[in-house]
Design a protein around this motif. Structure first.
Motif, mmCIF file in Angstrom:
data_model
loop_
_atom_site.group_PDB
_atom_site.id
_atom_site.type_symbol
_atom_site.label_atom_id
_atom_site.label_comp_id
_atom_site.label_asym_id
_atom_site.label_seq_id
_atom_site.Cartn_x
_atom_site.Cartn_y
_atom_site.Cartn_z
ATOM 1 N N ALA A 1 13.347 -0.167 8.712
ATOM 2 C CA ALA A 1 13.917 -0.101 7.368
ATOM 3 C C ALA A 1 15.394 0.264 7.441
ATOM 4 O O ALA A 1 16.247 -0.373 6.812
ATOM 5 C CB ALA A 1 13.150 0.910 6.526
ATOM 6 N N LYS A 2 15.697 1.282 8.258
ATOM 7 C CA LYS A 2 17.088 1.743 8.367
ATOM 8 C C LYS A 2 17.964 0.699 9.025
ATOM 9 O O LYS A 2 19.059 0.421 8.556
ATOM 10 C CB LYS A 2 17.132 3.041 9.180
ATOM 11 N N GLU A 3 17.468 0.129 10.112
ATOM 12 C CA GLU A 3 18.296 -0.833 10.838
ATOM 13 C C GLU A 3 18.614 -2.053 9.973
ATOM 14 O O GLU A 3 19.753 -2.505 9.910
ATOM 15 C CB GLU A 3 17.602 -1.258 12.138
ATOM 16 N N ARG B 1 0.827 -1.212 0.000
ATOM 17 C CA ARG B 1 0.000 0.000 0.000
ATOM 18 C C ARG B 1 0.850 1.245 0.000
ATOM 19 O O ARG B 1 1.982 1.234 0.501
ATOM 20 C CB ARG B 1 -0.888 0.012 1.248
ATOM 21 N N VAL B 2 0.282 2.310 -0.554
ATOM 22 C CA VAL B 2 0.952 3.601 -0.493
ATOM 23 C C VAL B 2 1.130 3.940 0.985
ATOM 24 O O VAL B 2 0.217 3.742 1.786
ATOM 25 C CB VAL B 2 0.127 4.686 -1.229
ATOM 26 N N GLY B 3 2.341 4.385 1.328
ATOM 27 C CA GLY B 3 2.637 4.699 2.718
ATOM 28 C C GLY B 3 3.448 3.601 3.405
ATOM 29 O O GLY B 3 4.039 3.827 4.445
ATOM 30 N N ASP B 4 3.468 2.385 2.791
ATOM 31 C CA ASP B 4 4.227 1.264 3.365
ATOM 32 C C ASP B 4 5.735 1.494 3.241
ATOM 33 O O ASP B 4 6.194 2.129 2.294
ATOM 34 C CB ASP B 4 3.903 -0.045 2.608
ATOM 35 N N TYR B 5 6.466 0.928 4.180
ATOM 36 C CA TYR B 5 7.934 0.896 4.084
ATOM 37 C C TYR B 5 8.347 -0.476 3.588
ATOM 38 O O TYR B 5 7.787 -1.481 4.034
ATOM 39 C CB TYR B 5 8.564 1.135 5.450
ATOM 40 N N VAL B 6 9.295 -0.507 2.666
ATOM 41 C CA VAL B 6 9.807 -1.800 2.195
ATOM 42 C C VAL B 6 11.330 -1.779 2.164
ATOM 43 O O VAL B 6 11.943 -0.726 2.003
ATOM 44 C CB VAL B 6 9.288 -2.180 0.778
ATOM 45 N N VAL B 7 11.900 -2.974 2.318
ATOM 46 C CA VAL B 7 13.347 -3.148 2.213
ATOM 47 C C VAL B 7 13.608 -4.070 1.037
ATOM 48 O O VAL B 7 12.931 -5.076 0.865
ATOM 49 C CB VAL B 7 13.925 -3.766 3.509
ATOM 50 N N ALA B 8 14.603 -3.677 0.197
ATOM 51 C CA ALA B 8 15.040 -4.551 -0.901
ATOM 52 C C ALA B 8 16.556 -4.537 -0.894
ATOM 53 O O ALA B 8 17.172 -3.510 -1.197
ATOM 54 C CB ALA B 8 14.518 -4.055 -2.247
ATOM 55 N N GLY B 9 17.155 -5.648 -0.520
ATOM 56 C CA GLY B 9 18.606 -5.713 -0.436
ATOM 57 C C GLY B 9 19.110 -4.693 0.563
ATOM 58 O O GLY B 9 18.679 -4.670 1.711
ATOM 59 N N GLU B 10 19.977 -3.808 0.095
ATOM 60 C CA GLU B 10 20.568 -2.811 0.997
ATOM 61 C C GLU B 10 19.822 -1.483 0.944
ATOM 62 O O GLU B 10 20.288 -0.484 1.471
ATOM 63 C CB GLU B 10 22.038 -2.606 0.611
#
Ligand code: GDP
Ligand code: MG
Length: 363
Positions: A332-334, A274-283
């Motif tokens: 996400a950052k960690e 959804r718009v507003g979601d945080y995602v992580v992809a690789g680094e």
């Protein structure tokens, strides 16, 4: 195991005395009360029976849970030797899809597109060179459920055909062979059959289980049958994905646009993004600011099987990388920082290893 009283065995099996007595009745075991003693082999038989019942019950529950998850469309990749017609086939499929819609509808390249048929929807990956497909495999993930190997019936199996088959097999995708260019006078499906048989692949026409379908990406001959076969295989595979799960999927493409910034195309494989979601992809990570689909339409969410272009990454994630939902920016950052540190540690270790090896060699 020695003799045991019924109430002791019930306790051991974590069941009530009544439940156990009922089972003993069913087995035809005689007793006076729950305090009666069971022979060793009777107790053993009871334990085995209950073990089996519990396994069956767990399997039934698992199957029920699986059935509660809705079906999802199959994801298909088209591969094959250069000039055998991959692009033409994708173009034909894309065109038949545009024709279905109102005239004037715009389309946008998002790395995959849907073809809707009466029998269901099929998602075709159309990232150039299918880099995502190979990168993803190297990373142990899977993007395509089905690979269509295009073989020009004017030429037969060529070196890259073999490579494509090897890739598809290694990825665990189901394979369909499309004998293309059947509209040309020089086309001969028997050549395709023979070449495949030389590789130990036996076509259905010869009593094997390899689907080899005659098609023409130019005239469209055989393409409805190809779509039908894809959907048939998908049905057998019983593909399902939970739209309520945390979103995860695969990065199909990414590029930097001077105005818009990072444009990332991704395929949602599970859950809903959804718009507003945080995602992580690789680094890398992103906060989804906007999404749009292959019809150029703005989307507020994308479920399993949807390919969308998203805005919100500050740096470009690698195509073929998997992405997953995280709750917030802190996570996400960690996670990305950890990954960067881990990679650096690996690199410096490898570096140290290299110097040592070199030193060893010069000893
Ligand atoms: P790719 O390299 O596998 O993507 O192959 P292309 O789709 O670019 O096709 C290579 C050439 O074969 C092009 O000139 C196409 O027009 C032609 N071609 C592809 N499919 C067919 C077909 O079914 N029939 C005919 N006659 N030509 C085809
Ligand atoms: Mg091409």
């Amino acid at each position: 195991m020695a003799k045991i009283r019924i109430y002791q065995l019930a306790k051991e099996l974590e069941m009530s005395n009544e439940e156990l007595l009922k089972i003993l009745d069913d087995m035809g075991v005689a007793y006076k009360s729950h305090a009666s003693t069971l022979e060793e082999d009777t107790a053993q038989a009871v334990k085995e029976l209950i073990g089996e019942q519990r396994v069956a019950e767990a399997a039934r529950r698992a199957e029920e849970a699986r059935k509660a998850i809705p079906p999802r469309p199959p994801v298909v990749v088209i591969m094959g030797h250069v000039d055998h017609g991959k692009t033409s086939l994708l173009d034909y499929l894309r065109k038949s899809r545009i024709a279905e819609k109102e005239a004037g509808g715009i389309t946008q390249h998002v790395g995959a597109f849907e073809v809707k048929t009466e029998g269901g929807t099929v998602v075709f990956i159309d990232t150039p060179g299918h880099e995502a497909f190979t990168t993803i495999r190297q990373r142990g993930a899977k993007v395509a459920d089905i690979a269509v190997i295009v073989i020009a019936a004017t030429e037969g199996v060529m070196p890259q055909t073999k490579e494509a088959i090897a890739h598809a097999k290694a990825s665990g995708a189901k394979i369909i062979y499309a004998a293309n260019k059947m509209d040309l006078p020089g086309a001969d499906i028997n050549r395709v059959y023979q070449d495949l048989m030389q590789m130990g692949i036996v076509p259905v026409a010869y009593g094997g289980d390899a689907e080899v379908l005659p098609i023409s990406a130019k005239t469209g001959q055989g393409i409805p049958e190809l779509l039908e076969t894809i959907l048939l295989i998908a049905e057998l595979e019983d593909l399902r994905a939970d739209p309520k799960a945390e979103a995860q999927g695969v990065i199909l493409e990414s590029r930097m646009d001077k105005q818009a910034g990072a444009l990332v195309s991704l395929l949602v494989q599970q859950g809903t993004l959804r718009v507003g979601d945080y995602v992580v992809a690789g680094e890398h990570w992103g906060k989804i600011r906007a999404m749009s689909d292959a019809d150029g339409k703005r989307r507020s969410e994308a479920g399993p099987g949807s390919a969308v272009q998203v805005l919100g990454f500050s740096e470009l994630p690698v195509a073929g990388e998997t992405f997953f939902w995280v709750p917030d920016q802190v996570a996400a950052k960690e996670i990305t920082e950890e990954r960067i540190e881990e990679r650096r540690a690996r690199e410096s270790q490898a570096e140290a290893g290299r110097t040592r090896n070199l030193a060893d060699l010069m000893r």
